[in-house]
Scaffold this motif. Sequence first.
Motif, short mmCIF file in Angstrom:
data_model
loop_
_atom_site.label_atom_id
_atom_site.label_comp_id
_atom_site.label_asym_id
_atom_site.label_seq_id
_atom_site.Cartn_x
_atom_site.Cartn_y
_atom_site.Cartn_z
N TRP A 23 18.60 23.69 34.33
CA TRP A 23 17.95 23.18 35.53
C TRP A 23 18.69 21.95 36.05
N ALA A 24 19.12 21.07 35.14
CA ALA A 24 19.87 19.88 35.56
C ALA A 24 21.14 20.29 36.30
N ASP A 25 21.86 21.26 35.74
CA ASP A 25 23.10 21.72 36.37
C ASP A 25 22.82 22.33 37.74
N TRP A 26 21.75 23.08 37.86
CA TRP A 26 21.40 23.72 39.13
C TRP A 26 21.05 22.68 40.19
N LEU A 27 20.34 21.63 39.78
CA LEU A 27 19.92 20.60 40.72
C LEU A 27 20.97 19.51 40.94
N GLY A 28 22.06 19.58 40.16
CA GLY A 28 23.17 18.65 40.36
C GLY A 28 22.91 17.25 39.87
N ILE A 29 22.17 17.13 38.75
CA ILE A 29 21.92 15.81 38.18
C ILE A 29 22.39 15.78 36.73
N PRO A 30 22.59 14.59 36.15
CA PRO A 30 22.98 14.51 34.74
C PRO A 30 21.90 15.11 33.84
N ARG A 31 22.32 15.74 32.77
CA ARG A 31 21.36 16.38 31.87
C ARG A 31 20.43 15.37 31.20
N HIS A 32 20.97 14.17 30.93
CA HIS A 32 20.11 13.18 30.27
C HIS A 32 18.99 12.72 31.19
N THR A 33 19.20 12.82 32.51
CA THR A 33 18.16 12.41 33.46
C THR A 33 16.96 13.33 33.38
N ILE A 34 17.20 14.63 33.36
CA ILE A 34 16.08 15.55 33.29
C ILE A 34 15.38 15.45 31.94
N SER A 35 16.15 15.21 30.88
CA SER A 35 15.53 15.04 29.56
C SER A 35 14.59 13.85 29.56
N ALA A 36 15.05 12.74 30.17
CA ALA A 36 14.22 11.54 30.23
C ALA A 36 12.96 11.78 31.05
N LEU A 37 13.08 12.51 32.14
CA LEU A 37 11.92 12.77 32.99
C LEU A 37 10.93 13.71 32.32
N VAL A 38 11.43 14.70 31.59
CA VAL A 38 10.53 15.58 30.83
C VAL A 38 9.75 14.74 29.81
N GLY A 39 10.44 13.83 29.15
CA GLY A 39 9.75 12.95 28.21
C GLY A 39 8.72 12.07 28.89
N ALA A 40 9.06 11.59 30.08
CA ALA A 40 8.14 10.72 30.80
C ALA A 40 6.87 11.44 31.21
N VAL A 41 7.00 12.65 31.76
CA VAL A 41 5.79 13.37 32.18
C VAL A 41 4.97 13.80 30.97
N THR A 42 5.64 14.03 29.85
CA THR A 42 4.92 14.38 28.62
C THR A 42 4.02 13.25 28.19
N THR A 43 4.55 12.02 28.19
CA THR A 43 3.74 10.87 27.76
C THR A 43 2.57 10.62 28.72
N GLN A 44 2.69 11.11 29.96
CA GLN A 44 1.60 10.97 30.93
C GLN A 44 0.61 12.13 30.87
N GLY A 45 0.86 13.08 29.95
CA GLY A 45 -0.02 14.23 29.80
C GLY A 45 0.13 15.25 30.91
#
Length: 218
Positions: A23-45
Amino acid sequence: MIETIVFDVGETLVRDDRYWASWADWLGIPRHTISALVGAVTTQGRDNDDALHLIKPGIDVGEAYRAREAAGRGEHLDESDLYPDVRPALAGLHQLGVRVIIAGNQTVKAGELLRGLDLPADLVATSGEWGVAKPSEEFFARVVEAADTAPERILYVGDHPMHDLFPAQRTGLRAAHLRRGHWGYLTADDPDVVAAADWRIDALTQLMPIVADQRQPA
């Protein structure tokens, strides 16, 4: 006695890093960015897919999924995506006479890819194929139907309390919480999880002694 064990897929049997990297590659962003955002939304439930909406507000995830498939950049699974304890655990459970089912919130294509891995399972099914998804009661009713036994003789194994542990128990199933993946690690010591889980495990191979112990005479 446990007769059937049903496994979640993402971060239970299969690593999700390829999924999010694609998904990161498709959206043209660094892979670590999407990983960080997945972690962030997880902590928010919040749902994991909310990370995609943060990256691209208004995104139609289904439409984007179809566009990726059409471009030849869609879903892919191979042996490297499996956690190393998957085959030993599923094979060991079969040897104990347990019916093994794989059923999670995945697409129709994911079901085809999973069956292509020739895992030691009696049935592989996905929410896309059933037309119902976790945490709905209808999904777990389909699990009970597929297991063809009483709910209390079914053990559902997964990492996500809200999608796996709690709804499985509401349907009358036994439930094991797996400390794996971002949801599994984050919630492993949550008091509600500790209180609700019939078993808490760190590896799928820990299921074999659980089954063996269940079969010991009282």
